[in-house]
Design a protein around this motif. Structure first.
Motif, mmCIF file in Angstrom:
data_model
loop_
_atom_site.group_PDB
_atom_site.id
_atom_site.type_symbol
_atom_site.label_atom_id
_atom_site.label_comp_id
_atom_site.label_asym_id
_atom_site.label_seq_id
_atom_site.Cartn_x
_atom_site.Cartn_y
_atom_site.Cartn_z
ATOM 1 N N MET A 42 -24.458 15.597 43.987
ATOM 2 C CA MET A 42 -24.176 14.147 44.798
ATOM 3 C C MET A 42 -25.063 13.309 45.135
ATOM 4 O O MET A 42 -25.003 12.471 45.939
ATOM 5 C CB MET A 42 -23.292 14.632 45.885
ATOM 6 N N LEU A 45 -23.059 8.929 44.503
ATOM 7 C CA LEU A 45 -21.682 8.886 44.989
ATOM 8 C C LEU A 45 -20.513 8.372 43.991
ATOM 9 O O LEU A 45 -19.409 8.551 44.070
ATOM 10 C CB LEU A 45 -21.448 8.410 46.291
ATOM 11 N N ASP A 46 -21.267 7.701 42.961
ATOM 12 C CA ASP A 46 -20.248 6.795 42.114
ATOM 13 C C ASP A 46 -20.264 7.450 40.666
ATOM 14 O O ASP A 46 -21.164 8.442 40.471
ATOM 15 C CB ASP A 46 -20.711 5.334 42.007
ATOM 16 N N ASP A 123 -15.415 14.724 45.517
ATOM 17 C CA ASP A 123 -16.205 15.387 46.574
ATOM 18 C C ASP A 123 -15.661 15.241 48.144
ATOM 19 O O ASP A 123 -15.553 13.947 48.176
ATOM 20 C CB ASP A 123 -17.720 15.168 46.515
ATOM 21 N N LEU A 125 -17.547 13.911 50.313
ATOM 22 C CA LEU A 125 -18.412 12.798 50.709
ATOM 23 C C LEU A 125 -17.625 11.578 50.338
ATOM 24 O O LEU A 125 -17.979 10.492 51.094
ATOM 25 C CB LEU A 125 -19.838 12.959 49.907
ATOM 26 N N ASN A 126 -16.944 11.717 49.379
ATOM 27 C CA ASN A 126 -16.078 10.173 48.769
ATOM 28 C C ASN A 126 -14.812 10.489 49.626
ATOM 29 O O ASN A 126 -14.126 9.423 49.610
ATOM 30 C CB ASN A 126 -16.043 10.521 47.327
#
Length: 347
Positions: A42, A45-46, A123, A125-126
């Protein structure tokens, strides 16, 4: 559509290209394994871009970014190689199976890219979820798909080699079905072992049992069980099962006069890779998951699966002389006569 330039002949340039693609996927495997080992999946993030760019700032100086972006770039280039493979086979290859295999390789590589992307986009985080099960599931499928890609590229190189096409291409040695069954069993056991390893790695359970070969209390079985310990122990048990099946398979290859000479070298290669893989698995634990050691363990596992798959594949068509084929056929025929001795003839 019929294209005049299509032939079934040996094409040295395409064979070299197939081998190059097979070697390229090795770089991709190591990059992916190292990215997972240092937990850099990660770093961005994109997806499909990296920080909204194909050349993100600082990716060459930051280790996490370098690992993840290199993995993405190597994957994209493998996709380009697969596109070239499809075009090449469509224009020059008369064998329908080879053309279909090239298309399948391209489809699997595209799916691999999508699985890797989904691993990032889903994920926590997203998504903000309180768990990461979905992303880990995509990661496991992504890891297993990489092994399938390796096997398909190995097959593409094998069936386009001179030995496969020209050396007694019309002859099929009477290899025992029992040998082939052990080959299929070996590939299946190794693939299950790879699934267990992928689940273990992406669950962070690689050191759930921090000692090897026994547990911390000196036992084969853990004192208590939970998911990380269970998956870790199953991966170890799978290594024992894979070793037994592979030794039997290679033993049968070396014990047959039909397969010993043409395939014996590959059988010994499988044995050597097995020993190296066991050592790397142990060293990964002894070094507390050193990233290089863990990555090599994953890559050698792919080599072991690919070599076992190649060994099994070559039992379908091996370069042997007419006399060896006839000798094997006579031997099979004699056994059939002996087994049917005294039985009434069928009418």
């Amino acid at each position: 559509m019929r294209i005049r330039n299509r032939t079934t002949n040996y094409k040295p340039l395409f064979f070299a290209f197939s081998v190059f693609a097979m070697l390229w996927v090795t770089l991709l495997l190591y990059a992916g394994a190292y990215t997972t080992s240092i937990q850099a999946g990660m770093a961005f993030l994109d997806w499909p871009l990296s920080n909204s760019s194909v050349n993100p700032d600082g990716w060459l100086t930051n280790e996490d970014m370098r690992a993840e972006h290199s993995h993405r770039l190597l994957g994209a280039k493998l996709g380009m190689l697969a596109i070239a493979m499809v075009i090449w086979t469509q224009l020059r290859e008369a064998r329908v199976g080879v053309r279909r295999l090239a298309i399948t390789i391209l489809v699997v590589i595209v799916l691999q890219g999508l699985l890797g992307g989904m691993r990032v986009l889903f994920d926590q985080l997203n998504t903000g979820w309180d768990h990461n099960i979905v992303a880990r599931t995509f990661a496991v499928f992504h890891a297993c798909g990489a092994q399938i890609t390796v096997c398909m590229l190995v097959a593409m190189a094998a069936i386009n080699s001179r030995a496969w096409i020209e050396r007694q291409a019309g002859l099929k040695a009477p290899v025992s079905q029992n040998i082939r069954r052990w080959g299929y069993a070996s590939v299946a056991v190794l693939f299950v072992q790879i699934i267990l390893g992928a689940v273990m790695r992406h669950s962070g359970a690689g050191l759930a049992i921090p000692t090897f070969p026994l547990t911390p209390d000196g036992s084969i079985f853990p004192a208590f069980w939970n998911f990380p310990i269970t998956i870790n122990w199953l991966h170890r048990a799978g290594a024992v099962a894979a070793t037994i099946v592979l030794v039997i398979f290679v033993g049968k290859i070396l014990g047959s006069s039909i397969t010993r000479k043409p395939l014996g070298w590959l059988g010994w290669t499988v044995c050597a890779l097995l020993v190296i893989q066991i050592f790397l698995g142990a060293a990964t634990i002894w070094t507390h998951k050193n990233p290089v050691m863990a990555s090599n363990h994953m890559v050698v596992g792919a080599f072991l699966l690919g070599s076992t798959w190649l060994l099994t594949l070559l039992t379908l068509r091996i370069p042997v002389s007419v006399s060896v084929v006839q000798k094997g056929a006579d031997s099979v025929g004699k056994k059939q006569q002996d087994s049917s001795f005294g039985q009434p003839a069928k009418t």
